[in-house]
Motif scaffolding. Sequence first.
Motif, PDB file in Angstrom:
ATOM      1  N   TRP A  36       0.833  -1.193   0.000  1.00  0.00           N
ATOM      2  CA  TRP A  36       0.000   0.000   0.000  1.00  0.00           C
ATOM      3  C   TRP A  36       0.871   1.248   0.000  1.00  0.00           C
ATOM      4  N   PHE A  37       0.506   2.169  -0.867  1.00  0.00           N
ATOM      5  CA  PHE A  37       1.113   3.489  -0.903  1.00  0.00           C
ATOM      6  C   PHE A  37       0.017   4.513  -0.657  1.00  0.00           C
ATOM      7  N   ARG A  38       0.415   5.736  -0.372  1.00  0.00           N
ATOM      8  CA  ARG A  38      -0.566   6.814  -0.255  1.00  0.00           C
ATOM      9  C   ARG A  38       0.012   8.087  -0.830  1.00  0.00           C
ATOM     10  N   GLN A  39      -0.887   8.994  -1.189  1.00  0.00           N
ATOM     11  CA  GLN A  39      -0.446  10.260  -1.775  1.00  0.00           C
ATOM     12  C   GLN A  39      -1.451  11.355  -1.475  1.00  0.00           C
ATOM     13  N   THR A  40      -0.940  12.511  -1.117  1.00  0.00           N
ATOM     14  CA  THR A  40      -1.765  13.702  -0.974  1.00  0.00           C
ATOM     15  C   THR A  40      -1.370  14.681  -2.075  1.00  0.00           C
ATOM     16  N   PRO A  41      -2.276  15.552  -2.481  1.00  0.00           N
ATOM     17  CA  PRO A  41      -1.971  16.488  -3.575  1.00  0.00           C
ATOM     18  C   PRO A  41      -0.707  17.297  -3.294  1.00  0.00           C
ATOM     19  N   GLY A  42       0.166  17.353  -4.277  1.00  0.00           N
ATOM     20  CA  GLY A  42       1.383  18.140  -4.157  1.00  0.00           C
ATOM     21  C   GLY A  42       2.523  17.433  -3.458  1.00  0.00           C
ATOM     22  N   LYS A  43       2.264  16.197  -3.012  1.00  0.00           N
ATOM     23  CA  LYS A  43       3.309  15.459  -2.319  1.00  0.00           C
ATOM     24  C   LYS A  43       3.645  14.182  -3.077  1.00  0.00           C
ATOM     25  N   LYS A  44       4.830  13.675  -2.823  1.00  0.00           N
ATOM     26  CA  LYS A  44       5.281  12.433  -3.443  1.00  0.00           C
ATOM     27  C   LYS A  44       4.530  11.253  -2.842  1.00  0.00           C
ATOM     28  N   THR A  58       6.830  -5.010   6.083  1.00  0.00           N
ATOM     29  CA  THR A  58       7.644  -3.812   6.302  1.00  0.00           C
ATOM     30  C   THR A  58       6.703  -2.619   6.358  1.00  0.00           C
ATOM     31  N   TYR A  59       6.945  -1.731   7.336  1.00  0.00           N
ATOM     32  CA  TYR A  59       6.075  -0.564   7.507  1.00  0.00           C
ATOM     33  C   TYR A  59       6.900   0.716   7.524  1.00  0.00           C
ATOM     34  N   ALA A  60       6.279   1.788   7.065  1.00  0.00           N
ATOM     35  CA  ALA A  60       6.873   3.102   7.237  1.00  0.00           C
ATOM     36  C   ALA A  60       6.847   3.458   8.719  1.00  0.00           C
ATOM     37  N   ASP A  61       7.833   4.197   9.167  1.00  0.00           N
ATOM     38  CA  ASP A  61       7.913   4.564  10.583  1.00  0.00           C
ATOM     39  C   ASP A  61       6.659   5.319  11.030  1.00  0.00           C
ATOM     40  N   SER A  62       6.085   6.083  10.137  1.00  0.00           N
ATOM     41  CA  SER A  62       4.943   6.922  10.495  1.00  0.00           C
ATOM     42  C   SER A  62       3.673   6.124  10.797  1.00  0.00           C
ATOM     43  N   PRO A  87      -5.188  13.051  11.381  1.00  0.00           N
ATOM     44  CA  PRO A  87      -5.461  13.888  10.202  1.00  0.00           C
ATOM     45  C   PRO A  87      -4.381  13.787   9.135  1.00  0.00           C
ATOM     46  N   GLU A  88      -3.144  13.581   9.551  1.00  0.00           N
ATOM     47  CA  GLU A  88      -2.053  13.475   8.568  1.00  0.00           C
ATOM     48  C   GLU A  88      -2.083  12.165   7.790  1.00  0.00           C
ATOM     49  N   ASP A  89      -2.964  11.243   8.151  1.00  0.00           N
ATOM     50  CA  ASP A  89      -3.151  10.028   7.360  1.00  0.00           C
ATOM     51  C   ASP A  89      -4.072  10.264   6.171  1.00  0.00           C
ATOM     52  N   THR A  90      -4.677  11.442   6.100  1.00  0.00           N
ATOM     53  CA  THR A  90      -5.551  11.765   4.973  1.00  0.00           C
ATOM     54  C   THR A  90      -4.780  11.693   3.670  1.00  0.00           C
ATOM     55  N   ALA A  91      -5.262  10.888   2.735  1.00  0.00           N
ATOM     56  CA  ALA A  91      -4.574  10.680   1.459  1.00  0.00           C
ATOM     57  C   ALA A  91      -5.405   9.759   0.577  1.00  0.00           C
ATOM     58  N   MET A  92      -5.002   9.663  -0.662  1.00  0.00           N
ATOM     59  CA  MET A  92      -5.492   8.603  -1.546  1.00  0.00           C
ATOM     60  C   MET A  92      -4.581   7.411  -1.316  1.00  0.00           C
ATOM     61  N   TYR A  93      -5.186   6.268  -1.040  1.00  0.00           N
ATOM     62  CA  TYR A  93      -4.424   5.051  -0.781  1.00  0.00           C
ATOM     63  C   TYR A  93      -4.504   4.131  -1.998  1.00  0.00           C
ATOM     64  N   TYR A  94      -3.337   3.660  -2.428  1.00  0.00           N
ATOM     65  CA  TYR A  94      -3.226   2.795  -3.600  1.00  0.00           C
ATOM     66  C   TYR A  94      -2.638   1.458  -3.186  1.00  0.00           C
ATOM     67  N   GLN A 120      -9.965   6.890  -1.285  1.00  0.00           N
ATOM     68  CA  GLN A 120      -9.683   8.077  -0.486  1.00  0.00           C
ATOM     69  C   GLN A 120      -9.956   7.825   0.995  1.00  0.00           C
ATOM     70  N   VAL A 121      -8.995   8.225   1.816  1.00  0.00           N
ATOM     71  CA  VAL A 121      -9.159   8.212   3.268  1.00  0.00           C
ATOM     72  C   VAL A 121      -9.048   9.651   3.757  1.00  0.00           C
ATOM     73  N   THR A 122     -10.062  10.106   4.473  1.00  0.00           N
ATOM     74  CA  THR A 122     -10.071  11.459   5.002  1.00  0.00           C
ATOM     75  C   THR A 122     -10.310  11.406   6.504  1.00  0.00           C
ATOM     76  N   VAL A 123      -9.409  12.017   7.254  1.00  0.00           N
ATOM     77  CA  VAL A 123      -9.488  11.987   8.715  1.00  0.00           C
ATOM     78  C   VAL A 123      -9.658  13.412   9.224  1.00  0.00           C
ATOM     79  N   SER A 124     -10.714  13.635   9.952  1.00  0.00           N
ATOM     80  CA  SER A 124     -10.973  14.967  10.490  1.00  0.00           C
ATOM     81  C   SER A 124     -10.587  15.011  11.970  1.00  0.00           C
ATOM     82  N   SER A 125     -10.155  16.186  12.380  1.00  0.00           N
ATOM     83  CA  SER A 125      -9.717  16.340  13.779  1.00  0.00           C
ATOM     84  C   SER A 125     -10.872  16.702  14.690  1.00  0.00           C
TER      85      SER A 125
END
Length: 125
Positions: A36-44, A58-62, A87-94, A120-125
């Motif tokens: 699984w990867f994820r991406q938010t607009p304007g980010k890699k 294997t997992y990303a540290d985050s 909230p920082e988990d908000t992204a499109m998940y592929y 799409q995953v959207t997390v609100s605070s």
Amino acid sequence: QVRLVESGGGSVQAGGSLSLSCVASGLTDSMYCMGWFRQTPGKKREGVAIIARDSITTYADSVKGRFTISKDNANQIWYLQINSLKPEDTAMYYCVADPSYCVGSHWLHRGYNYWGYGTQVTVSS
């Protein structure tokens, strides 16, 4: 022709959970790296979790301790359980797949042969 289709995304409040699924068709066998990867607009794009053919993960540290990747080889489905959402988990998940053997964090930064359309995953605070 290989096709990957994700499902399970949605909008949740911080602290909530979601379970993503990826259904594959056209893979020749179960001996694939899946992830699984994820991406938010304007980010890699960011690799978050991968599982090798022998189920080594294997997992990303985050996301360590919050995300769990698993798979059902017989049905070519893999999952991403995401808990304690932020909230920082908000992204499109592929979801991704590749015939390589993938163990090690460098695999979170590589290209993969096959990609899904995203959920799409959207997390609100």
